[in-house]
Design a protein around this motif. Sequence first.
Motif, PDB file in Angstrom:
ATOM      1  N   LEU A   1      -7.079  -3.182  14.494  1.00 56.96           N
ATOM      2  CA  LEU A   1      -5.927  -4.017  14.117  1.00 56.96           C
ATOM      3  C   LEU A   1      -6.368  -5.213  13.282  1.00 56.96           C
ATOM      4  O   LEU A   1      -5.822  -5.467  12.203  1.00 56.96           O
ATOM      5  CB  LEU A   1      -5.204  -4.520  15.362  1.00 56.96           C
ATOM      6  CG  LEU A   1      -4.395  -3.524  16.162  1.00 56.96           C
ATOM      7  CD1 LEU A   1      -3.836  -4.198  17.402  1.00 56.96           C
ATOM      8  CD2 LEU A   1      -3.295  -2.933  15.334  1.00 56.96           C
ATOM      9  N   THR A   2      -7.330  -5.951  13.799  1.00 58.73           N
ATOM     10  CA  THR A   2      -7.783  -7.144  13.085  1.00 58.73           C
ATOM     11  C   THR A   2      -8.438  -6.781  11.764  1.00 58.73           C
ATOM     12  O   THR A   2      -8.265  -7.472  10.768  1.00 58.73           O
ATOM     13  CB  THR A   2      -8.731  -7.973  13.952  1.00 58.73           C
ATOM     14  OG1 THR A   2      -9.846  -7.165  14.333  1.00 58.73           O
ATOM     15  CG2 THR A   2      -8.046  -8.483  15.196  1.00 58.73           C
ATOM     16  N   ASP A   3      -9.181  -5.678  11.745  1.00 57.74           N
ATOM     17  CA  ASP A   3      -9.862  -5.279  10.524  1.00 57.74           C
ATOM     18  C   ASP A   3      -8.870  -4.806   9.461  1.00 57.74           C
ATOM     19  O   ASP A   3      -9.030  -5.129   8.283  1.00 57.74           O
ATOM     20  CB  ASP A   3     -10.886  -4.189  10.832  1.00 57.74           C
ATOM     21  CG  ASP A   3     -11.789  -3.918   9.653  1.00 57.74           C
ATOM     22  OD1 ASP A   3     -12.504  -4.850   9.228  1.00 57.74           O
ATOM     23  OD2 ASP A   3     -11.768  -2.779   9.145  1.00 57.74           O
ATOM     24  N   ALA A   4      -7.864  -4.059   9.848  1.00 60.28           N
ATOM     25  CA  ALA A   4      -6.860  -3.597   8.888  1.00 60.28           C
ATOM     26  C   ALA A   4      -6.115  -4.782   8.273  1.00 60.28           C
ATOM     27  O   ALA A   4      -5.890  -4.818   7.057  1.00 60.28           O
ATOM     28  CB  ALA A   4      -5.879  -2.643   9.557  1.00 60.28           C
ATOM     29  N   TYR A   5      -5.741  -5.752   9.109  1.00 62.12           N
ATOM     30  CA  TYR A   5      -5.052  -6.934   8.594  1.00 62.12           C
ATOM     31  C   TYR A   5      -5.959  -7.708   7.635  1.00 62.12           C
ATOM     32  O   TYR A   5      -5.534  -8.118   6.559  1.00 62.12           O
ATOM     33  CB  TYR A   5      -4.605  -7.836   9.743  1.00 62.12           C
ATOM     34  CG  TYR A   5      -3.873  -9.057   9.268  1.00 62.12           C
ATOM     35  CD1 TYR A   5      -2.524  -8.993   8.962  1.00 62.12           C
ATOM     36  CD2 TYR A   5      -4.523 -10.274   9.100  1.00 62.12           C
ATOM     37  CE1 TYR A   5      -1.838 -10.103   8.502  1.00 62.12           C
ATOM     38  CE2 TYR A   5      -3.854 -11.388   8.647  1.00 62.12           C
ATOM     39  CZ  TYR A   5      -2.516 -11.304   8.341  1.00 62.12           C
ATOM     40  OH  TYR A   5      -1.855 -12.394   7.887  1.00 62.12           O
ATOM     41  N   ARG A   6      -7.214  -7.880   8.036  1.00 63.84           N
ATOM     42  CA  ARG A   6      -8.164  -8.621   7.205  1.00 63.84           C
ATOM     43  C   ARG A   6      -8.356  -7.933   5.859  1.00 63.84           C
ATOM     44  O   ARG A   6      -8.333  -8.587   4.806  1.00 63.84           O
ATOM     45  CB  ARG A   6      -9.504  -8.757   7.916  1.00 63.84           C
ATOM     46  CG  ARG A   6     -10.539  -9.567   7.154  1.00 63.84           C
ATOM     47  CD  ARG A   6     -11.907  -9.493   7.822  1.00 63.84           C
ATOM     48  NE  ARG A   6     -12.401  -8.136   7.913  1.00 63.84           N
ATOM     49  CZ  ARG A   6     -13.032  -7.497   6.914  1.00 63.84           C
ATOM     50  NH1 ARG A   6     -13.220  -8.083   5.764  1.00 63.84           N
ATOM     51  NH2 ARG A   6     -13.467  -6.273   7.094  1.00 63.84           N
ATOM     52  N   CYS A   7      -8.519  -6.619   5.856  1.00 69.77           N
ATOM     53  CA  CYS A   7      -8.701  -5.871   4.609  1.00 69.77           C
ATOM     54  C   CYS A   7      -7.475  -5.997   3.706  1.00 69.77           C
ATOM     55  O   CYS A   7      -7.610  -6.202   2.496  1.00 69.77           O
ATOM     56  CB  CYS A   7      -8.982  -4.405   4.913  1.00 69.77           C
ATOM     57  SG  CYS A   7     -10.593  -4.102   5.641  1.00 69.77           S
ATOM     58  N   ALA A   8      -6.296  -5.871   4.284  1.00 70.29           N
ATOM     59  CA  ALA A   8      -5.061  -5.984   3.496  1.00 70.29           C
ATOM     60  C   ALA A   8      -4.905  -7.397   2.945  1.00 70.29           C
ATOM     61  O   ALA A   8      -4.469  -7.585   1.804  1.00 70.29           O
ATOM     62  CB  ALA A   8      -3.857  -5.598   4.342  1.00 70.29           C
ATOM     63  N   ARG A   9      -5.259  -8.377   3.748  1.00 72.92           N
ATOM     64  CA  ARG A   9      -5.158  -9.770   3.297  1.00 72.92           C
ATOM     65  C   ARG A   9      -6.127 -10.035   2.143  1.00 72.92           C
ATOM     66  O   ARG A   9      -5.774 -10.683   1.156  1.00 72.92           O
ATOM     67  CB  ARG A   9      -5.457 -10.701   4.479  1.00 72.92           C
ATOM     68  CG  ARG A   9      -5.311 -12.141   4.177  1.00 72.92           C
ATOM     69  CD  ARG A   9      -3.838 -12.540   4.124  1.00 72.92           C
ATOM     70  NE  ARG A   9      -3.755 -13.937   3.810  1.00 72.92           N
ATOM     71  CZ  ARG A   9      -3.187 -14.411   2.702  1.00 72.92           C
ATOM     72  NH1 ARG A   9      -2.601 -13.598   1.869  1.00 72.92           N
ATOM     73  NH2 ARG A   9      -3.162 -15.684   2.465  1.00 72.92           N
TER      74      ARG A   9
END
Length: 87
Positions: free
Chosen positions: A70-78
């Motif tokens: 979850l945190t990694d997907a958000y970070r990548c998208a950001r």
Amino acid sequence: MPVPPDPRQVLLVAALLPGMGHVWTGRMRRGLGFALFALLGGWLTARFAAPEASLIGRHAGGFFVWALSLTDAYRCARLDRVRAGLR
């Protein structure tokens, strides 16, 4: 170059289906890796957990990998949005 998706939408997709937030942002191998290890971690902890453990406890390995994704997907998208010059 297409506009990267909104990180909040990526987070929602990643919360519903582990690894699919990464797939949506174009990181197919990373997303499928997270999905595979979430399943594997959940299966391993279910296999070796005490019988009296709760549902969360029996599948803690899978939930742990899912939370990391979850945190990694958000970070990548950001980061994709920042690199594209969007907020």
